[in-house]
Design a protein around this motif. Sequence first.
Motif, PDB file in Angstrom:
ATOM      1  N   ASP A 134       1.224  -1.360   0.187  1.00  0.00           N
ATOM      2  CA  ASP A 134      -0.206   0.346  -0.257  1.00  0.00           C
ATOM      3  C   ASP A 134       0.849   1.432  -0.033  1.00  0.00           C
ATOM      4  O   ASP A 134       1.431   1.431   1.259  1.00  0.00           O
ATOM      5  CB  ASP A 134      -1.177  -0.065   1.243  1.00  0.00           C
ATOM      6  N   GLU A 135       1.347   1.606  -0.917  1.00  0.00           N
ATOM      7  CA  GLU A 135       1.884   2.671  -1.511  1.00  0.00           C
ATOM      8  C   GLU A 135       1.910   3.993  -0.355  1.00  0.00           C
ATOM      9  O   GLU A 135       2.309   4.799   0.167  1.00  0.00           O
ATOM     10  CB  GLU A 135       2.069   3.010  -2.575  1.00  0.00           C
ATOM     11  N   GLU A 136       0.346   4.116  -0.933  1.00  0.00           N
ATOM     12  CA  GLU A 136      -0.299   5.863   0.212  1.00  0.00           C
ATOM     13  C   GLU A 136      -0.080   5.376   1.904  1.00  0.00           C
ATOM     14  O   GLU A 136       0.624   6.360   2.087  1.00  0.00           O
ATOM     15  CB  GLU A 136      -2.178   5.674  -0.010  1.00  0.00           C
ATOM     16  N   PHE A 137      -0.057   4.303   1.935  1.00  0.00           N
ATOM     17  CA  PHE A 137       0.441   4.030   3.609  1.00  0.00           C
ATOM     18  C   PHE A 137       1.657   4.342   3.799  1.00  0.00           C
ATOM     19  O   PHE A 137       1.883   4.254   5.321  1.00  0.00           O
ATOM     20  CB  PHE A 137      -0.294   2.321   3.820  1.00  0.00           C
ATOM     21  N   LEU A 138       2.742   4.007   3.008  1.00  0.00           N
ATOM     22  CA  LEU A 138       4.103   3.911   3.210  1.00  0.00           C
ATOM     23  C   LEU A 138       4.407   5.470   2.795  1.00  0.00           C
ATOM     24  O   LEU A 138       5.255   6.381   3.876  1.00  0.00           O
ATOM     25  CB  LEU A 138       4.781   3.404   2.022  1.00  0.00           C
ATOM     26  N   ALA A 139       3.078   6.237   2.384  1.00  0.00           N
ATOM     27  CA  ALA A 139       3.759   7.541   2.096  1.00  0.00           C
ATOM     28  C   ALA A 139       3.011   8.265   3.380  1.00  0.00           C
ATOM     29  O   ALA A 139       3.675   9.716   4.289  1.00  0.00           O
ATOM     30  CB  ALA A 139       2.825   8.423   1.095  1.00  0.00           C
ATOM     31  N   ALA A 140       1.855   7.657   3.991  1.00  0.00           N
ATOM     32  CA  ALA A 140       1.433   8.075   5.666  1.00  0.00           C
ATOM     33  C   ALA A 140       2.223   8.070   6.545  1.00  0.00           C
ATOM     34  O   ALA A 140       2.250   9.135   7.320  1.00  0.00           O
ATOM     35  CB  ALA A 140       0.206   7.753   5.292  1.00  0.00           C
ATOM     36  N   LEU A 141       3.232   6.908   6.462  1.00  0.00           N
ATOM     37  CA  LEU A 141       3.886   6.730   7.937  1.00  0.00           C
ATOM     38  C   LEU A 141       5.134   8.023   7.774  1.00  0.00           C
ATOM     39  O   LEU A 141       5.451   8.566   9.161  1.00  0.00           O
ATOM     40  CB  LEU A 141       5.193   6.368   7.627  1.00  0.00           C
TER      41      LEU A 141
END
Length: 350
Positions: free
Chosen positions: A306-313
């Motif tokens: 989930d690239e959005e999850f990694l960006a949100a971190l």
Amino acid sequence: MPEDNPSSWWNPERHAERRPVLLARNRITSAVRAWFDARGFVEVETPALQVSPGNEAHLHAFATEALSLSGERATLYLRTSPEFTAKKLLAAGEARTFELARVWRNRERGALHHPEFTLLEWYRAGEAYETLMADCASLLAVAAQAAGAQALRFRDMTIDPQAEPERVTLAEAFDRFAGIDLLETVQADGATDRDGLAAAAKGKGIRTASDDTWADVFSRVLVEKVEPGLGRERATILCEYPVSEAALARPKATDPRVAERFELYACGVELANCFGELTDATEQRRRFEVEMAEKQRVYGERYPLDEEFLAALARMPPASGGALGLDRLVMLATGASRIEQVLWAPVAEG
């Protein structure tokens, strides 16, 4: 016309037998909501369909297909946890959230496992993961009180829900129950000594195979030797997992070999899994890729990241989060022996 099956959950007589436990489940759910509401938590609702169901090697999801109006197809998954979306909400600015989330896990069915179940997940921004240990202790008491139970029970075990849980590290538990020095096989950078742990396990009569990884041997010792001794006289908080066994948790500041992860056990049942959350996106990606490589090796498949999850971190504040199996908690508070007994409508067996 098909005949009624007396064992079907919807058979009136069968339902009447189960109904007191189901009403207790409702009381427990209401009490849990009230507990979180009184502490300033916001109840959230996150989507069941996800681009990634989670990236743990031995976690199996249900897949489906989304069709656009133009006929384009995209694979989506029923979530195995609301974790990724809950952390995006922390990145968005929420400080305390909880959700009673319906989740799905494939290849799971048994006395304590059901393909569709309810996870209680909660997050605390800016708070230490030890706070979650106190939360877990309180939730045991809340559930027992709501069910009118003086004790939590599973099969032949009972514990006092008001008693303070004991805290045991993985290293202490491996030494106590298996006579194995676990951290002798874990290096400062988290690398593990497979042969060293396999030799130690074999010396204690635990079966190992030539193609076992360090994680395989670790899991076997945990299941065969350690878990049977947990949560027997009072609840147990099993903490400080080796970093290789805590893909979403941050390393412990005082010992980088272990992570801020603990699991809660009561009456020998694993109830909760809690973390001091990892917020390093680069390290999280690396861990996910290791997990998916192992999944490919063992099962011949992998799930997307989930690239959005990694960006949100990158925007997520330091936080701690927990996941507790609500159905199992209801089982212990009502004395049920199988998870289907505490579900209003169990999934039909295939």
